[in-house]
Design a protein around this motif. Structure first.
Motif, PDB file in Angstrom:
ATOM      1  N   VAL A   1     124.078   8.805 -62.666  1.00 55.04           N
ATOM      2  CA  VAL A   1     123.734   8.036 -61.452  1.00 55.04           C
ATOM      3  C   VAL A   1     124.399   8.600 -60.202  1.00 55.04           C
ATOM      4  O   VAL A   1     124.151   8.131 -59.091  1.00 55.04           O
ATOM      5  CB  VAL A   1     124.110   6.536 -61.609  1.00 55.04           C
ATOM      6  CG1 VAL A   1     123.332   5.921 -62.756  1.00 55.04           C
ATOM      7  CG2 VAL A   1     125.605   6.348 -61.808  1.00 55.04           C
TER       8      VAL A   1
ATOM      9  N   GLN B   1     119.616   4.444 -67.529  1.00 54.25           N
ATOM     10  CA  GLN B   1     119.899   5.181 -66.287  1.00 54.25           C
ATOM     11  C   GLN B   1     119.202   6.545 -66.301  1.00 54.25           C
ATOM     12  O   GLN B   1     118.776   7.056 -65.267  1.00 54.25           O
ATOM     13  CB  GLN B   1     121.420   5.401 -66.123  1.00 54.25           C
ATOM     14  CG  GLN B   1     122.240   4.131 -66.040  1.00 54.25           C
ATOM     15  CD  GLN B   1     122.080   3.410 -64.703  1.00 54.25           C
ATOM     16  OE1 GLN B   1     121.402   3.902 -63.810  1.00 54.25           O
ATOM     17  NE2 GLN B   1     122.680   2.242 -64.582  1.00 54.25           N
TER      18      GLN B   1
ATOM     19  N   LYS C   1     127.632   8.302 -68.048  1.00 55.58           N
ATOM     20  CA  LYS C   1     126.692   7.457 -67.291  1.00 55.58           C
ATOM     21  C   LYS C   1     126.878   7.668 -65.788  1.00 55.58           C
ATOM     22  O   LYS C   1     125.908   7.740 -65.029  1.00 55.58           O
ATOM     23  CB  LYS C   1     126.907   5.979 -67.657  1.00 55.58           C
ATOM     24  CG  LYS C   1     125.792   5.066 -67.139  1.00 55.58           C
ATOM     25  CD  LYS C   1     125.928   3.668 -67.683  1.00 55.58           C
ATOM     26  CE  LYS C   1     126.995   2.904 -66.936  1.00 55.58           C
ATOM     27  NZ  LYS C   1     127.056   1.487 -67.291  1.00 55.58           N
TER      28      LYS C   1
END
Length: 396
Positions: free
Chosen positions: A52, A87, A48
């Protein structure tokens, strides 16, 4: 200066984890990947964080690794976490990342157990694929279309789509793709059309179109010799045959002859391996009443079914047994199939231990046993022991 990932998991940790998983990917591709990435600490959080990250040495190469991980069953489950998908979703609009993000979704949507999770993500995967299918980048369109058709393989997800999209606009777009001189686009567009045709509204739109152009296109492509065109187009015809009121129209378009011809092609060639399975499904769908069963007997269908009953593929045999169970409700067909050698493979299937095969084989044998001559043939081939087995079978 301040590092772009200031305040997030330490940038050195991200780069180190990226290098570690990159090595695993380079060593194995997606083979054996589960064993290599399982020991990575907090792997879900790290993946993750790559998505990002504002560090160009993390985000772009990280997404490239995710595209490979999405092909692996174990890694794909990690990628399918809600937060991670949320995301990822906005990046499909990012010009720099659109292609690799589209590739990630295609990998994830190829896993049957993950489709419901993907369909339920915020932002909606169907909205994402709709955007991808309008892209100016052909690679993004290809991935988006493949993701779309893979998602449409599940009926519950199809029902969700039915509420969200305009059928006419979607069919127009897909038939446009199917007319392109691009094998991947054509194949995935035809598969998407085939899956949509399970829905009544889409089937009606194709078959009741004023000039009949779309149905004509599907029938012509199903009659082609090129397997990547023939199989998905024939599957579209199979799915149209699920709708009772359209069956006579399809018989007039020579659907029985199409399935009989495909049913006699027993091939180990990878591109032709689905010919018989699709043919058996189509014959079973079409043979729904006396008139249809009678037509089937006159156009080579019974010979094709007898051949498919002896196929080396369990899926083909199961669908052929179902077709046989429908066709033998016509007494003349029952006699012809018995004489054509259908009884021995049906008896083998009747005690195979496979639920679908046992039930359909028993139904076909029961229909055949109306005639005394057929009863004698069934007993001669060892039908008594098959009957004793079926009495005790939990599959009936």
């Amino acid at each position: 200066g301040v590092h772009p990932d200031e305040g997030r998991p330490h940038w050195q940790v991200l780069r180190r984890s990226l290098a570690q998983i990159q090595q695993a990917v380079q060593a194995d591709g997606s083979k054996g990947l589960a064993e290599r990435i399982a020991p990575v600490d907090k792997v879900g959080q790290i993946l993750k964080a790559w998505i990002v990250s504002r560090d160009p040495k993390v985000q772009a190469p990280g997404l490239a690794v995710l595209a490979v991980l999405a092909q692996n069953d174990y890694a794909a489950k990690i990628l399918c976490q809600r937060e991670l998908l949320e995301q990822l979703a906005p990046l499909h609009k990012h010009k720099q990342h659109a292609r690799v993000v589209a590739e990630i979704y295609t990998g994830l949507s190829s896993k049957d157990g993950l489709k419901a999770q993907l369909a339920g993500t915020e932002g909606g995967l169907f909205d994402i694929t709709a955007n991808q299918m309008k892209s100016k980048d052909v690679a993004v369109i290809r991935y988006g279309l493949e993701t779309f058709q893979q998602m449409c393989s599940e009926r519950e997800i199809l029902a969700q789509l039915d509420e969200e999209r305009d059928p006419e606009a979607l069919l127009k777009q897909l038939f446009d793709f199917a007319s392109k001189d691009d094998t991947d686009l054509e194949r995935n567009a035809l598969l998407a059309i085939a899956r949509l045709l399970k829905l009544e509204e889409y089937a009606q739109k194709v078959c009741t179109e004023k000039n009949g152009e779309r149905l004509k296109i599907l029938v012509e492509k199903a009659g082609d010799d090129f397997a990547s065109r023939k199989v998905p187009a024939a599957l579209a015809v199979v799915n149209l045959c699920e709708h009772k009121e359209l069956r006579l129209q399809l018989v007039r378009k020579r659907a029985f002859q199409l399935f009989a011809e495909m049913g006699q092609v027993e091939s180990l060639r990878r591109d032709q391996v689905n010919y018989q399975r699709v043919a058996a499904m189509g014959i079973a769908n079409l043979s729904c009443n006396y008139q249809m069963r009678d037509i089937a007997s006159k156009v080579g269908v019974l010979d094709a079914v007898a051949q498919m009953l002896a196929s080396g593929s369990q899926a083909v045999r199961r669908h052929a047994a179902k077709a046989c169970a429908e066709l033998t409700l016509h007494e003349g067909n029952a006699d012809q199939l018995a004489e054509g050698g259908a009884i021995p493979p049906l008896l083998v299937m009747a005690r195979s231990g496979d639920r679908g095969s046992e039930a359909e084989a028993a139904r076909a044998l029961n229909n055949m046993a109306i005639s005394e001559a057929n009863q004698r043939m069934i007993l001669k081939e060892g039908g008594q022991s098959a009957l004793l087995y079926l009495k005790a079978s939990p599959n009936l």
